[in-house]
Design an enzyme around this catalytic site. Structure first.
Site, short mmCIF file in Angstrom:
data_model
loop_
_atom_site.label_atom_id
_atom_site.label_comp_id
_atom_site.label_asym_id
_atom_site.label_seq_id
_atom_site.Cartn_x
_atom_site.Cartn_y
_atom_site.Cartn_z
N LYS A 165 56.32 63.38 29.30
CA LYS A 165 56.14 64.37 30.36
C LYS A 165 56.06 63.68 31.72
O LYS A 165 56.69 64.11 32.70
CB LYS A 165 54.88 65.18 30.09
CG LYS A 165 54.61 66.31 31.09
CD LYS A 165 53.73 65.91 32.26
CE LYS A 165 52.32 65.57 31.83
NZ LYS A 165 51.47 65.27 33.03
N LYS A 215 50.53 58.21 41.58
CA LYS A 215 50.52 58.20 40.11
C LYS A 215 51.94 58.29 39.56
O LYS A 215 52.24 57.69 38.51
CB LYS A 215 49.66 59.35 39.58
CG LYS A 215 49.52 59.38 38.04
CD LYS A 215 48.86 58.11 37.50
CE LYS A 215 48.82 58.06 35.97
NZ LYS A 215 47.80 58.93 35.36
#
Length: 299
Positions: free
Chosen positions: A243, A174
């Site tokens: 983030k 990811k």
């Protein structure tokens, strides 16, 4: 074959879509969210509200999480009212969040020691529309046995499910996905600004470039959204992508790499969020370029 009872923790944009997909597929789903008002997006469709993650675990064979970051995962699993406190009903945790590979490995080991439950990290990509229709992508990490237990459930939620290695491998994948997505969003914004400034028909660019080396799902799905300035309601939040990009930057530096395109994407999203757009759609980063163009024009 009897379907497992599902617990779902984290009813944000993606969590809502995934929960409703599970309900559509006939699963019993017990839900919890830190902000309880979000439960009203799924309870009217058949989800069962719980007062804590522990209560979710007690009612579930499999607990799924889709929360903001690793700290939220740890809170939901290991706090006094967390999943680990819910007893031995839960046999498997599937973490759909975007979290930290090493933190994930540590959490999986700790949960196994406390309750015996397995862990599959299964971060997702594709956005809420594909989550709602079962077409999203899942990049998974876990043991062969835990993945085999998770796979039928994930197959009901996603069109592409791939085991990338042991626990933590899904989160590592990811990170790479977010590197491509985050830099790609910035490239799409800059391509749009180029097209509009040059005076061509910017809306026809995806059609024109289809099938060539510049073609991609970003060009065909994201660019038209940017070009139409169709940012409401948000499909994802700029603060979340920032983030994620910061995590990509930190991970690459841990590996001794200096990846300058990723570094620039972090700066671009940091500048955008600093303008007050934390909760704006990630695709609306094109507004940063409009703001800068207007500032130059005003000077």
């Amino acid at each position: 074959m009897t379907k497992p009872r599902i617990g779902f923790i984290g009813i944000g944009i993606m969590g809502e879509a995934m929960t409703r997909r599970l309900l559509d597929k006939g699963y019993q789903v017990t839900v919890w969210n830190l902000e309880p008002e979000r439960l009203e997006t799924v309870v009217p469709h058949g989800a069962r509200p719980a007062a804590s993650p522990a209560e979710v675990a007690t009612a579930s064979d499999v607990v799924m999480l889709c929360v903001l970051h690793m700290a939220a995962v740890e809170r939901c699993v290991f706090a006094g009212d967390g999943v680990a406190a819910g007893g031995s009903s839960t046999k498997l945790v599937i973490d759909l969040s975007t979290a930290d590979p090493e933190g994930t490995r540590q959490a999986a080991g700790k949960l196994k020691a406390l309750t015996g439950a397995g862990w599959v990290d299964a971060p997702v990509s594709g956005g809420p529309q594909l989550a709602r229709t079962g077409g999203m992508t899942v990049m998974a990490g876990g043991s062969d046995d835990d993945f085999a237990a998770a796979q039928p459930l994930l197959a009901d939620m996603a069109g592409n499910v791939t085991l990338m290695g042991p626990v933590g491998a899904g989160q590592t994948t990811k990170i790479i996905n977010q590197a491509i997505v985050g830099t790609g969003y910035v490239v799409m914004a800059e391509a749009l600004m180029l097209a509009e400034a040059a005076g061509i028909d910017a809306a026809r660019l995806p059609q024109c470039l289809a099938g060539g080396h510049a073609d991609s799902s970003l060009l065909q799905r994201l660019y038209p959204q940017m070009q139409a300035r169709a940012f409401e309601p948000p499909a994802s939040y700029a603060r979340q992508l920032l983030k994620d990009l910061k995590a990509v930057k930190a991970f690459s530096r841990e590996l001794g790499l200096d990846l300058k395109v990723i570094e620039e994407a972090v700066h671009r999203y940091a500048d955008y969020v600093a303008l007050g757009h934390e909760m704006s759609d990630s695709a609306a980063v094109v507004k940063l370029y409009e703001h800068e163009a207007a500032a130059r024009g005003g000077g």
